[in-house]
Design a protein around this motif. Structure first.
Motif, PDB file in Angstrom:
ATOM      1  N   GLY A  93      32.734  48.888  43.174  1.00  0.00           N
ATOM      2  CA  GLY A  93      32.467  50.006  44.065  1.00  0.00           C
ATOM      3  C   GLY A  93      31.361  50.906  43.555  1.00  0.00           C
ATOM      4  O   GLY A  93      30.934  51.819  44.243  1.00  0.00           O
ATOM      5  N   GLY A  94      30.860  50.636  42.336  1.00  0.00           N
ATOM      6  CA  GLY A  94      29.813  51.482  41.773  1.00  0.00           C
ATOM      7  C   GLY A  94      30.390  52.807  41.312  1.00  0.00           C
ATOM      8  O   GLY A  94      31.551  53.114  41.587  1.00  0.00           O
ATOM      9  N   CYS A  95      29.566  53.602  40.608  1.00  0.00           N
ATOM     10  CA  CYS A  95      30.075  54.869  40.071  1.00  0.00           C
ATOM     11  C   CYS A  95      30.038  55.963  41.130  1.00  0.00           C
ATOM     12  O   CYS A  95      30.775  56.931  41.062  1.00  0.00           O
ATOM     13  N   GLY A  96      29.150  55.807  42.127  1.00  0.00           N
ATOM     14  CA  GLY A  96      29.040  56.823  43.174  1.00  0.00           C
ATOM     15  C   GLY A  96      28.185  58.011  42.785  1.00  0.00           C
ATOM     16  O   GLY A  96      27.900  58.869  43.610  1.00  0.00           O
ATOM     17  N   HIS A  97      27.753  58.079  41.520  1.00  0.00           N
ATOM     18  CA  HIS A  97      27.031  59.261  41.052  1.00  0.00           C
ATOM     19  C   HIS A  97      25.597  58.982  40.609  1.00  0.00           C
ATOM     20  O   HIS A  97      24.756  59.866  40.675  1.00  0.00           O
ATOM     21  N   CYS A  98      25.339  57.764  40.103  1.00  0.00           N
ATOM     22  CA  CYS A  98      23.998  57.498  39.585  1.00  0.00           C
ATOM     23  C   CYS A  98      22.994  57.529  40.742  1.00  0.00           C
ATOM     24  O   CYS A  98      23.372  57.494  41.915  1.00  0.00           O
ATOM     25  N   LEU A  99      21.724  57.570  40.396  1.00  0.00           N
ATOM     26  CA  LEU A  99      20.692  57.678  41.428  1.00  0.00           C
ATOM     27  C   LEU A  99      20.769  56.501  42.407  1.00  0.00           C
ATOM     28  O   LEU A  99      20.654  56.674  43.623  1.00  0.00           O
ATOM     29  N   ALA A 100      20.990  55.296  41.863  1.00  0.00           N
ATOM     30  CA  ALA A 100      21.066  54.109  42.731  1.00  0.00           C
ATOM     31  C   ALA A 100      22.220  54.252  43.730  1.00  0.00           C
ATOM     32  O   ALA A 100      22.042  54.027  44.929  1.00  0.00           O
ATOM     33  N   CYS A 101      23.395  54.636  43.254  1.00  0.00           N
ATOM     34  CA  CYS A 101      24.559  54.786  44.145  1.00  0.00           C
ATOM     35  C   CYS A 101      24.292  55.846  45.216  1.00  0.00           C
ATOM     36  O   CYS A 101      24.642  55.668  46.380  1.00  0.00           O
ATOM     37  N   ARG A 102      23.664  56.950  44.801  1.00  0.00           N
ATOM     38  CA  ARG A 102      23.416  58.016  45.774  1.00  0.00           C
ATOM     39  C   ARG A 102      22.394  57.584  46.818  1.00  0.00           C
ATOM     40  O   ARG A 102      22.543  57.884  47.999  1.00  0.00           O
ATOM     41  N   LEU A 151      24.303  47.172  42.576  1.00  0.00           N
ATOM     42  CA  LEU A 151      23.075  47.864  42.175  1.00  0.00           C
ATOM     43  C   LEU A 151      23.288  49.117  41.327  1.00  0.00           C
ATOM     44  O   LEU A 151      22.323  49.735  40.887  1.00  0.00           O
ATOM     45  N   CYS A 152      24.553  49.475  41.096  1.00  0.00           N
ATOM     46  CA  CYS A 152      24.862  50.661  40.286  1.00  0.00           C
ATOM     47  C   CYS A 152      24.232  50.504  38.906  1.00  0.00           C
ATOM     48  O   CYS A 152      24.186  49.416  38.348  1.00  0.00           O
ATOM     49  N   THR A 153      23.722  51.614  38.363  1.00  0.00           N
ATOM     50  CA  THR A 153      23.053  51.535  37.054  1.00  0.00           C
ATOM     51  C   THR A 153      23.886  52.150  35.939  1.00  0.00           C
ATOM     52  O   THR A 153      23.428  52.273  34.805  1.00  0.00           O
ATOM     53  N   SER A 154      25.130  52.563  36.250  1.00  0.00           N
ATOM     54  CA  SER A 154      25.976  53.163  35.214  1.00  0.00           C
ATOM     55  C   SER A 154      26.650  52.074  34.379  1.00  0.00           C
ATOM     56  O   SER A 154      26.903  50.984  34.856  1.00  0.00           O
ATOM     57  N   GLU A 155      26.934  52.403  33.126  1.00  0.00           N
ATOM     58  CA  GLU A 155      27.698  51.515  32.249  1.00  0.00           C
ATOM     59  C   GLU A 155      29.015  52.206  31.907  1.00  0.00           C
ATOM     60  O   GLU A 155      29.015  53.393  31.658  1.00  0.00           O
TER      61      GLU A 155
HETATM   62 ZN   LIG Z   1      26.275  54.077  40.247  1.00  0.00          ZN
END
Ligand SMILES: [Zn+2]
Length: 335
Positions: free
Chosen positions: A49-58, A40-44
Motif C-alpha cells: 500500500g506504500g507509506c502514503g507520505h513520501c513524495l512518490a506516494c503523494r 513506486l513508494c520510495t520509503s524503506e
Molecule cells: Zn511512499
C-alpha cells in the motif's frame, strides 16, 4: 484492502495486467492507487500500500506522478462519436508513453477506469499492449462489468474481484484514517468502503472549515496580548515548513471569504459565500467599516499568495495579521 496482492507485489510477483472488478464505490480506484504506491513508494522498508507520505506516494494520490497514468473517458470531448467512450487516441497516447522507460520508479502504471467504457477500437488497440507489454508496464483495468470486455482482453488479465467488505472492517479503516468518530459512517456504506470514505472525507472537510471559521471570530474578539500568544503558538505548532505554509494558506483563504462576506453585508448585498455565518458577518459589518473590511480581505488574499509562492516567516506574518484584524467583541458571541 490490498491484501495478498500487495504482499505478492512486495515479493516481486507482479503481473503486467489486472482486472479489478466489483460493484460501484467498492474501492476499485483506491485499490489501484494503493497498488501503484506499493510499486513506486520510495520509503524503506517497503510496505503493502506504500507509506502514503513520501513524495512518490503523494504524487500518486494527486495523479501527478509521471509514471502513473489514469485513462478515463473524456465526457467533454467535442466529437459526438466517442463521447461516452475512452477513445482510441487516448489509448495510443498512453501506449507511446508506456513504451518509454519509467521516469522516477521501476514501473509505469496505467489505470483504466472504467475499462468497459473503452471504445471498440480503443479496446482492440489495447490488446496489442496486453499481448506484448513493455517489461516495466503494469496495467490495471477497473470495471463493475467485466463481462463487457472482449474475451481476448480478459484472458490476459489477472482477475481481482473486490467483494463487499464487512462493516466492522470498514469501521476499522475509517478509524485509522479519520479518527474514532468517523467509524459511525461505516453502516451507511453497506459494504462499499468507497462510499464510507467519501462520507467521512466530506465530514472531515466541513469540520475543519467550521473550526477555522470559529478560530477567526475568536481572534476578532480577542485582545492584543491573546492575539500575539495565538500567533506564536500557531507559528510554532508545525515544524515542517511545507505543512506550515499549507496551514497558513488554508486560514488566509477561509478568512478572506469571511471578511469579504462581512464587507458585502455592510453594503446590504445578500450574496454570501458562507450563508451559515450570516449572523457573524452582520455582527462584523456593524463594528468595522466596509473600507477596512475590503482592505483586510485584499491583504488576506495577498498573504495567501505569498505563502504559496515564497518562503515566509510564519510568526512575522501572523503578528502582522493580528495587528490588522479589527477588534469586534460582539462577533464571538454570535459565533
Ligand atoms: Zn511512499
Amino acid at each position: 484492502m490490498l491484501g495478498r496482492l500487495g504482499e505478492k507485489a512486495l515479493e516481486g510477483d507482479v503481473a503486467h495486467a489486472y482486472e479489478l472488478s466489483g460493484p460501484r464505490s467498492i474501492g476499485k480506484r483506491t485499490v489501484a492507487i494503493r497498488f501503484a504506491q506499493t510499486l513506486l513508494c520510495t520509503s524503506e522498508p517497503l510496505g503493502a500500500g506504500g507509506c502514503g507520505h513520501c513524495l512518490a506516494c503523494r504524487k500518486i494520490d494527486h495523479y501527478t506522478h509521471p509514471d502513473v497514468r489514469l485513462v478515463t473517458r473524456l465526457v467533454d470531448v467535442e466529437r459526438e462519436t466517442d463521447r461516452k467512450f475512452i477513445a482510441i487516441e487516448q489509448i495510443r497516447e498512453m501506449q507511446q508513453d508506456l513504451a518509454l522507460r519509467p521516469l522516477e520508479g521501476r514501473w509505469r502504471v496505467v489505470i483504466i477506469d472504467d475499462a468497459a467504457e473503452l471504445s471498440e477500437h480503443a479496446e482492440v488497440a489495447l490488446l496489442k499492449t496486453l499481448e506484448e507489454p513493455p517489461p516495466h508496464a503494469v496495467l490495471l483495468l477497473l470495471t463493475p462489468t467485466p463481462s463487457q470486455l472482449l474475451e481476448t482482453v480478459r484472458s490476459r488479465l489477472v482477475p481481482l474481484p473486490l467483494r463487499l467488505v464487512p462493516t466492522t472492517e470498514i469501521a476499522e479503516g475509517l478509524g485509522r484514517r479519520f479518527g474514532a468518530e468517523a467509524r459511525a459512517f461505516a453502516p451507511a456504506a453497506a459494504g462499499r468502503p468507497g462510499v464510507a470514505f467519501a462520507l467521512a472525507a466530506d465530514d472531515a472537510t466541513s469540520k475543519a472549515r467550521r473550526a477555522l471559521e470559529t478560530e477567526f471570530y475568536h481572534l476578532v474578539a480577542s485582545r492584543m496580548t491573546d492575539r500575539f500568544a495565538w500567533a506564536v503558538d500557531l507559528a510554532e505548532s508545525e515544524r515542517d515548513a511545507q505543512k506550515r505554509s499549507k496551514m497558513l494558506e488554508a486560514r488566509f483563504a477561509e478568512w478572506a471569504e469571511l471578511v469579504r462576506d462581512a464587507a458585502v453585508a455592510s453594503s446590504g448585498a445578500e450574496r454570501a459565500l458562507r450563508p451559515t455565518r450570516a449572523r457573524e458577518s452582520a455582527a462584523l459589518a456593524r463594528s468595522v467599516s466596509a473600507r477596512d473590511l475590503v482592505d483586510l480581505a485584499l491583504s488576506l488574499e495577498r498573504w495567501r499568495r505569498d505563502v504559496t509562492e515564497t518562503t515566509v516567516n510564519a510568526r512575522m506574518l501572523l503578528e502582522l495579521l493580528v495587528l490588522r484584524v479589527p477588534y469586534a467583541a460582539g462577533v464571538a458571541e454570535a459565533a
